[in-house]
Design a protein around this motif. Structure first.
Motif, PDB file in Angstrom:
ATOM      1  N   UNK A 297      42.834  35.316  38.836  1.00  0.00           N
ATOM      2  CA  UNK A 297      41.910  36.406  38.548  1.00  0.00           C
ATOM      3  C   UNK A 297      40.738  35.877  37.730  1.00  0.00           C
ATOM      4  N   UNK A 298      39.514  36.102  38.219  1.00  0.00           N
ATOM      5  CA  UNK A 298      38.303  35.667  37.529  1.00  0.00           C
ATOM      6  C   UNK A 298      37.405  36.893  37.347  1.00  0.00           C
ATOM      7  N   UNK A 299      37.529  37.586  36.209  1.00  0.00           N
ATOM      8  CA  UNK A 299      36.731  38.792  35.988  1.00  0.00           C
ATOM      9  C   UNK A 299      35.328  38.456  35.474  1.00  0.00           C
ATOM     10  N   UNK A 300      34.481  38.026  36.382  1.00  0.00           N
ATOM     11  CA  UNK A 300      33.139  37.606  36.003  1.00  0.00           C
ATOM     12  C   UNK A 300      32.177  37.955  37.135  1.00  0.00           C
ATOM     13  N   UNK A 301      30.895  37.769  36.870  1.00  0.00           N
ATOM     14  CA  UNK A 301      29.857  38.090  37.834  1.00  0.00           C
ATOM     15  C   UNK A 301      29.671  37.012  38.880  1.00  0.00           C
ATOM     16  N   UNK A 302      28.875  37.311  39.888  1.00  0.00           N
ATOM     17  CA  UNK A 302      28.707  36.398  41.028  1.00  0.00           C
ATOM     18  C   UNK A 302      28.063  35.064  40.676  1.00  0.00           C
TER      19      UNK A 302
ATOM     20  N   UNK B 235      36.470  41.246  40.496  1.00  0.00           N
ATOM     21  CA  UNK B 235      36.156  42.653  40.249  1.00  0.00           C
ATOM     22  C   UNK B 235      35.080  43.079  41.245  1.00  0.00           C
ATOM     23  N   UNK B 236      34.650  44.317  41.144  1.00  0.00           N
ATOM     24  CA  UNK B 236      33.641  44.827  42.070  1.00  0.00           C
ATOM     25  C   UNK B 236      32.304  44.088  41.938  1.00  0.00           C
ATOM     26  N   UNK B 237      32.108  43.355  40.858  1.00  0.00           N
ATOM     27  CA  UNK B 237      30.887  42.551  40.725  1.00  0.00           C
ATOM     28  C   UNK B 237      30.773  41.501  41.831  1.00  0.00           C
ATOM     29  N   UNK B 238      31.890  41.140  42.436  1.00  0.00           N
ATOM     30  CA  UNK B 238      31.878  40.125  43.481  1.00  0.00           C
ATOM     31  C   UNK B 238      31.217  40.623  44.764  1.00  0.00           C
TER      32      UNK B 238
END
Length: 187
Positions: free
Chosen positions: A106-111, A134-137
């Protein structure tokens, strides 16, 4: 979300639940890891993720944090997969092997950072694990820059106009007919 509350986007809890429904319930993966930025966004998602994984009977076996100014994630990836410090030469017989004791990461970060991280994970032979986000992907630039390293990744999204569900197909067809364009998440 409530009688007079309309949501346009998933909450962090809903995003984590959606990802874990797919990974743990449908695919049966139980051994997970986290590679997380030292931000309120990353740490908040990591906390929710760890709680939800434990509640479902899974285990987060590794958690590694990184600073947001990094472009080279060598130290963090080596820590994640227990590679010794020093030079690493992939593919050579004398090179140490990554210890991958997790099935998904899991990588909860931006693109932007995920686009830098994904190729570096592959360089250090962190392959065969499902990358989670997350949905940022949901960002076309991420696909253009690092798409080949993200094959099979899982991230939540509120709406997909190409979904095969009959209700979605009807909505998209009616929307296109009425407005002459494809609907987006807000539509």
């Amino acid at each position: 979300a409530g009688e007079y509350v309309f949501q346009n986007f998933f909450t962090p809890v809903q995003q984590v639940e959606a990802v874990l429904d797919e990974i743990m319930n449908r695919r049966g993966l139980r051994s997970l890891a986290v590679l997380c930025p030292r931000t309120s966004y990353g740490e908040g998602f990591t906390g929710l993720f760890k709680q939800a994984v434990a509640k479902r009977g899974g285990q987060v076996v590794e958690t590694v944090y990184y600073q947001t100014n990094l472009t080279d994630f060598t130290g963090e990836i080596k820590k994640l997969v227990h590679l010794p410090p020093g030079s690493y030469r992939p593919g050579l017989p004398d090179s140490p092997k990554a210890v991958i004791n997790f099935q998904a990461l899991f990588i909860p970060d931006g693109p932007e950072r995920v686009a830098m991280l994904a190729p570096q994970l592959a360089y250090f032979d962190v392959t065969g694990v499902t990358l989670l986000g997350t949905s940022l992907w949901h960002d076309q630039r991420l696909v253009e820059v690092a798409g080949r390293y993200l094959s099979g990744c899982v991230f939540p999204d509120a709406f997909d106009p190409e979904a095969k569900k009959p209700a979605v197909a009807r909505f998209v067809a009616e929307f296109r007919k009425a407005l002459g364009k494809d609907p987006n998440v807000l539509d």
